[in-house]
Motif scaffolding. Sequence first.
Motif, short mmCIF file in Angstrom:
data_model
loop_
_atom_site.label_atom_id
_atom_site.label_comp_id
_atom_site.label_asym_id
_atom_site.label_seq_id
_atom_site.Cartn_x
_atom_site.Cartn_y
_atom_site.Cartn_z
N VAL A 135 68.97 -54.98 17.86
CA VAL A 135 69.00 -53.54 17.58
C VAL A 135 70.17 -52.89 18.30
O VAL A 135 70.80 -51.96 17.80
N ALA A 136 70.49 -53.40 19.51
CA ALA A 136 71.57 -52.84 20.32
C ALA A 136 72.93 -52.98 19.65
O ALA A 136 73.89 -52.28 19.98
N LEU A 137 73.05 -53.89 18.69
CA LEU A 137 74.30 -54.07 17.97
C LEU A 137 74.59 -52.90 17.03
O LEU A 137 75.72 -52.71 16.60
N ARG A 138 73.55 -52.13 16.72
CA ARG A 138 73.70 -50.99 15.83
C ARG A 138 73.63 -49.68 16.62
O ARG A 138 72.83 -49.55 17.53
N LYS A 139 74.46 -48.74 16.26
CA LYS A 139 74.42 -47.43 16.90
C LYS A 139 73.24 -46.63 16.35
O LYS A 139 72.82 -46.83 15.22
N GLN A 144 67.48 -40.03 13.66
CA GLN A 144 67.08 -41.26 13.00
C GLN A 144 65.67 -41.61 13.47
O GLN A 144 65.13 -40.98 14.38
N TYR A 145 65.06 -42.62 12.86
CA TYR A 145 63.70 -42.95 13.27
C TYR A 145 63.53 -44.46 13.41
O TYR A 145 64.31 -45.25 12.88
N VAL A 146 62.53 -44.83 14.19
CA VAL A 146 62.18 -46.23 14.37
C VAL A 146 60.69 -46.39 14.08
O VAL A 146 59.90 -45.47 14.29
N PHE A 147 60.31 -47.56 13.57
CA PHE A 147 58.90 -47.90 13.46
C PHE A 147 58.49 -48.53 14.79
O PHE A 147 59.16 -49.43 15.29
N VAL A 148 57.40 -48.04 15.36
CA VAL A 148 56.96 -48.49 16.68
C VAL A 148 55.51 -48.97 16.62
O VAL A 148 54.67 -48.39 15.93
N ASN A 149 55.26 -50.05 17.35
CA ASN A 149 53.91 -50.59 17.48
C ASN A 149 53.59 -50.73 18.97
O ASN A 149 54.41 -51.21 19.74
N CYS A 203 59.56 -52.58 18.39
CA CYS A 203 60.40 -51.60 17.70
C CYS A 203 61.06 -52.23 16.47
O CYS A 203 61.51 -53.37 16.53
N ASP A 204 61.09 -51.48 15.39
CA ASP A 204 61.81 -51.91 14.18
C ASP A 204 62.68 -50.74 13.72
O ASP A 204 62.19 -49.68 13.39
N GLY A 205 63.97 -50.94 13.71
CA GLY A 205 64.88 -49.86 13.32
C GLY A 205 66.16 -49.94 14.14
O GLY A 205 66.43 -50.96 14.75
N PRO A 206 66.93 -48.88 14.19
CA PRO A 206 66.68 -47.54 13.61
C PRO A 206 67.01 -47.47 12.12
O PRO A 206 67.77 -48.26 11.60
N TYR A 207 66.40 -46.46 11.49
CA TYR A 207 66.64 -46.18 10.08
C TYR A 207 67.04 -44.71 9.93
O TYR A 207 66.87 -43.92 10.83
#
Length: 208
Positions: A135-139, A144-149, A203-207
């Motif tokens: 994820v850190a490879l993407r700004k 923006q939002y992330v899916f969190v569990n 964490c899944d994202g960001p989108y």
Amino acid sequence: QMVVYHRFLGHVTVATAIIHSCFYLDRLLVFMSDNIYKTGFAALLCGIFIFVTSISFVRRRFFNVFFWSHFAYIGFIVAVYLHARGARPFILTAVTFHGLDKIVQILSNRPRQTTLIKKVGSRTAKVRFEKPFLVALRKHNPGQYVFVNFPELSRTEWHPYSIASGDEPFIDLYIRALGDHTQKVVKHAEECNAHGKQALIRCDGPYG
């Protein structure tokens, strides 16, 4: 922005499927024993099911119904694959890329500890966690939002939250208690803070 395109393409797909099926209504009951009609009808039902459970009322009040019903896309793809022989190379290509994307998702959303979790005000929790390597490879940008569990609350419940921080090694979230799950998150933040411990998070994202 991607959500807008996602919704648009979803609506177009379902609308096209309905229009396509209208041309065969007169033959549907007569030839229902034919596999090509069975698979086409199954794909249509899956598409309509996803569409109905995606309307705003369901999405906002019954998020888990909205989230898990989207997995009917598997039935839709299988049914279309069996229904339209000419589309199979395109479906297989799409499924291959989708599978690779899911592998990257699984690798990047392994549980990790938060670096900060506390209750802010009476109904809000502040959550900060380090961005996973992939994820850190993407700004990311605020909004923006992330899916969190939160695995300690539920291993299967994922919810989207808006990012409140700029492009840093960390992601900040402010989670307000509006529903059953968010109330649990705020309570969990209060308990973690009281016991001086961090929470597990995926964490899944960001989108967006």
